[in-house]
Design a protein around this motif. Structure first.
Motif, short mmCIF file in Angstrom:
data_model
loop_
_atom_site.label_atom_id
_atom_site.label_comp_id
_atom_site.label_asym_id
_atom_site.label_seq_id
_atom_site.Cartn_x
_atom_site.Cartn_y
_atom_site.Cartn_z
N GLU A 134 0.84 -1.20 0.00
CA GLU A 134 0.00 0.00 0.00
C GLU A 134 0.87 1.25 0.00
OE1 GLU A 134 -2.68 -0.24 3.25
OE2 GLU A 134 -3.72 -2.03 2.49
N ARG A 135 2.01 1.17 0.69
CA ARG A 135 2.95 2.30 0.71
C ARG A 135 3.61 2.50 -0.64
NH1 ARG A 135 8.30 2.70 1.49
NH2 ARG A 135 8.49 0.46 1.85
N ARG A 136 3.73 1.42 -1.42
CA ARG A 136 4.43 1.49 -2.71
C ARG A 136 3.48 1.75 -3.88
NH1 ARG A 136 9.33 -2.30 -3.00
NH2 ARG A 136 10.07 -2.44 -0.86
N MET A 137 2.21 1.92 -3.62
CA MET A 137 1.23 2.06 -4.69
C MET A 137 1.53 3.23 -5.61
SD MET A 137 -0.95 -0.36 -4.84
CE MET A 137 -2.24 0.38 -5.83
N SER A 138 2.19 4.28 -5.11
CA SER A 138 2.43 5.47 -5.92
C SER A 138 3.36 5.18 -7.09
CB SER A 138 3.03 6.58 -5.05
OG SER A 138 4.25 6.12 -4.46
N ALA A 139 4.17 4.11 -6.99
CA ALA A 139 5.12 3.79 -8.07
C ALA A 139 4.47 2.99 -9.19
CB ALA A 139 6.29 3.00 -7.49
N ASP A 151 1.37 2.58 -12.06
CA ASP A 151 0.30 3.20 -12.84
C ASP A 151 -0.85 2.20 -12.91
OD1 ASP A 151 -1.44 4.20 -14.76
OD2 ASP A 151 0.17 5.09 -15.95
N ASN A 152 -1.86 2.43 -12.09
CA ASN A 152 -2.94 1.45 -11.96
C ASN A 152 -3.73 1.28 -13.25
OD1 ASN A 152 -2.40 0.79 -9.28
ND2 ASN A 152 -3.60 2.53 -8.52
N GLU A 187 5.78 -2.61 -15.85
CA GLU A 187 4.49 -1.92 -16.01
C GLU A 187 3.42 -2.55 -15.12
OE1 GLU A 187 2.26 -2.17 -19.84
OE2 GLU A 187 2.78 -0.04 -19.95
N TYR A 188 3.50 -3.87 -14.93
CA TYR A 188 2.51 -4.56 -14.10
C TYR A 188 2.96 -4.66 -12.64
CZ TYR A 188 -0.82 -8.07 -12.51
OH TYR A 188 -1.80 -8.75 -11.81
N GLN A 189 4.25 -4.98 -12.43
CA GLN A 189 4.73 -5.18 -11.07
C GLN A 189 4.87 -3.86 -10.31
OE1 GLN A 189 5.08 -8.02 -9.50
NE2 GLN A 189 4.45 -9.19 -11.29
#
Length: 710
Positions: A474-479, A481-482, A544-546
């Motif tokens: 959750e902390r790394r979500m900013s990295a 592109d959902n 792109e996915y990871q």
């Protein structure tokens, strides 16, 4: 208590309370449904006594929906309720009786019609289960095949469509709610013609019963297992297999099929004709796609009926009690090939002496058996390498961004406390916590498929590790592109459906129908699957996915070897995962939960000879990561190259060549002992007596019997 005692006792399964066990085994959602059902059932009884129609029907709806969801989604909870006398039919009857009680309390004039309609609905619903059970028992023949064409057989299709066609209307919401809703309207003062709407409920259930009865009737005259084996033998006579891969579970459960799947490629590439024989029909669903004929027989008598006159080599990936049923075939040579070399006792088990030969990867396997003194003859051990490891890539250059990908792959808790080698219980949470505190580290967590099978403590530790990784993600979500990741995920789903379709796992019908429709395997199917799997891997592992996220890997995709190729460092326990990872020559860490002296530990466990050891407090972990990040290479790199050959054999000839040569050599030995066309039959023998039994002629015997006859 010593550190060793603490490590051993930590592997013992804890005794949890029933509620905690239910939540862990069933999952949070089914557990919440169970609580909702219990509370609404109590509230329903209270609402009945109060005579409050709004309250009764509101609670009735909640109770019914919770019950329906448990039937569809809460298999574990449903089984437990059945065991304690609260099966589906009892729960239906409870609601119906309370509804009738409400009708009595309110003195409804629709009491008699409601009673008749509800009784009809309950009776028809009660017929579903025996009819469906009869059909399923009849179709659960103890024989099945893949990639073998049996020709025309009198086997009908299994029911098509959704849940209701397979199990009846009691598995979907509708009829009961329809009838109760109509009854509620009448009790509340509506016109009695509303009951005609409620009459649709038993009518729909009647149609479902007739559907189930039709399929039960169609399956009343299925061919016997012996008839199918006769057909199978006709096909085997045409194919004339020479090598058998034989497998049976050491315990119930399909998670053991990885032991077979790792050998499928090698078996397809040998020069001799091979067939796979399984002993549990449930194993077919987990078997990797193969063009080889596959025969599954549950009973020993049926196994003995299989016609295998040309088979001279039988390969065994696992040690299990039902191996003895195949070991009785005296014409063949029997080989234990195992499912990975490790320093565990299972890799040098004295039971292996029942086999004619034991095939190991390299000299380490030979030495391991020789440490079991007077148990295994050295001449029976053959080094064949590990053909599976061709998929493991050697160590590449360090990542430009300096991110270190760490694969944590703990083994499982074993069948007994003495065989418990897992670090997950005493160290797993600590290892992950330490890794998450180190900069530029990404974690791939892949537990053993059997994790939590025996030990509740292991299952809890597994959940805690996953929670830690999810929280850090959750902390790394900013990295990440959902939106772009969602596009990739959609494409991954398409590829997964294509893979499932090509592999046959989406085939129509049940196992018996697929046995009826089986055809000889085609080699191009596997090639197509490999192409699709490569595409899937490229997308799945792409940045792109990871997006730098930690990964929890369960199931068959991605594979363990895919995880090897994506990682820079392995942390694992004493298991075959270590031996296989050594093929990459990448650095690896072995857990030392008992804090054994490092030199003594490496002496007892040769696969740890080129490993960094991690004690129970994990204090060495940050220093180990600093060492492996060094640009000039870590200090154990040279030792890993030497260990690789010791564990896995030389680079040349290749493992596949060694394996094929071992099969051919043993086949020739078997053929010399029992030439094709001959069978092993008992040879009559008797002691050499010094005296001779006097023989009487027929006439003498008749003369002696004459007085008796008169």
């Amino acid at each position: 208590m010593s550190e060793t005692s603490r490590a051993e006792s930590s592997c013992r399964p804890g005794k949890l309370r029933a509620v905690v066990d239910l939540i862990e085994q069933a999952g949070r959602w089914p557990s919440a449904l169970f609580v909702g059902y219990i509370l609404s059932a109590v509230a329903l009884a209270l609402a009945t006594m109060s005579g409050s129609l709004p309250l009764f029907f509101t609670v009735f709806l909640i109770n019914y929906l919770c019950d329906w969801a448990l039937r569809v989604r809460g298999d574990y909870v449903n089984r437990k309720m059945q065991r304690f006398g609260f099966g589906e039919r009892i729960r239906d009857l409870n609601r119906i009786l309370l509804f009738m009680a409400l009708a009595l309390i309110t003195s409804s004039p629709a009491m008699m019609p409601l009673a008749l309609l509800l009784g009809a609905l309950f009776g028809l619903n009660s017929l579903h289960e025996p009819l469906v059970s009869f059909r399923m028992r009849r179709r659960n023949l103890p024989v099945a095949v893949l990639n073998i064409s049996l020709g025309k057989t009198s086997i009908p299709d299994s029911p098509r469509g959704g849940t209701w066609q397979r199990y009846g209307l009691n598995r979907i919401p509708g009829p009961e709610l329809l009838l109760v809703g109509a009854g509620a309207a009448v009790i509340a003062g509506a016109d009695s013609r509303w009951l005609l709407l409620g009459a649709i409920a038993p009518l729909a259930s009647l149609l479902a019963v007739l559907h189930a009865a039709l399929h039960a009737l169609r399956n009343a005259t299925l061919p016997q297992a012996e008839d199918l084996i006769e057909r199978i033998n006709e096909r085997l006579d045409e194919y004339r297999p020479e090598v058998v891969l034989y497998f049976t579970f050491a315990s119930n459960g399909q998670d053991f099929m990885y032991q077979v799947n790792m050998w499928v490629d090698a078996l397809e590439n040998i020069d001799r004709r091979a067939v796979i024989i399984l002993r549990e029909t449930g194993a077919l669903a987990q078997l990797d796609q193969t063009r080889l004929p596959v025969v599954c027989v549950r009973k020993a008598d049926h196994l003995a009926m299989l016609n295998l006159p040309a088979v001279r080599v039988v390969l065994y990936p696992g040690n299990a009690g039902k191996n003895v049923h195949m070991l009785q075939k005296a014409e063949a040579r029997h080989v234990f090939i195992g499912h990975g070399d490790s320093d565990k006792l299972a890799s040098s088990n004295r039971v292996s002496r029942v086999f004619d030969e034991i095939w190991v990867a390299g000299k380490a396997g030979r030495d391991r058996y020789q440490r079991v003194r007077h148990a295994i003859d050295d001449s029976t051990i053959v080094e064949v390498g590990r053909p599976q490891l061709s998929a493991v890539r050697a160590a590449g250059p360090k990542h430009a961004d300096g991110v270190l990908t760490v694969l944590y792959g703990p083994t499982w808790e074993g069948w007994t406390d003495e065989a418990c080698h897992t670090s997950l219980i005493p160290m797993g949470e600590k290892i992950i916590s330490e890794l998450l505190q180190i900069d530029r580290v990404r974690v791939i967590y892949k537990p053993h498929p059997l994790t939590g099978r025996r030990s509740d403590a292991a299952a809890r530790a597994d959940q805690r590790v996953q929670q830690l990784l999810r929280a850090d993600n959750e902390r790394r979500m900013s990295a990440r592109d959902n939106k772009r990741a969602a596009v990739v995920e959609e494409r991954l789903g398409e590829l997964e459906r294509l893979i499932a379709d090509r592999s046959g796992s989406l085939g129509e019908g049940d196992r018996l129908q697929r046995t009826r429709d089986a055809r000889w395997g085609q080699g191009e199917v596997r090639a197509e699957l490999e192409r699709l799997t490569r595409q899937w891997n490229e997308l799945f592992w792409g940045e792109e996915y990871q997006g730098g996220q930690h990964l929890v890997v369960r199931g068959r995709q991605p594979s363990l070897y895919d995880c090897f190729n994506q990682s820079d460092l392995l942390i694992s326990d004493m298991s075959s995962v270590i031996s296989d990872f050594v093929a990459s020559c990448k650095p690896y860490v072995v857990t030392n939960a008992a804090d054994t002296d490092p030199d003594a530990y490496r002496l007892q466990n040769p696969t740890a000879g080129a490993a960094y050891l991690l004690g129970s407090d994990c204090s060495e972990l940050s220093h180990i990561l600093e060492l492996v990040r060094r640009s000039d290479g870590d200090p154990l790199a040279g030792r890993r190259l030497e260990l690789r050959e010791y564990l896995l054999g030389p680079h040349e000839p290749t493992s596949m060549m060694l394996f094929n040569a071992a099969v051919e050599n043993l086949y020739q030995k078997g053929e010399r002992t029992f030439p094709l066309g001959s069978t092993a039959v008992p040879v009559p023998t008797a002691p050499v007596y010094t005296d001779i039994i006097p023989r009487q002629s027929v006439g003498e015997r008749l003369i002696q019997k004459a007085p008796e006859m008169t």
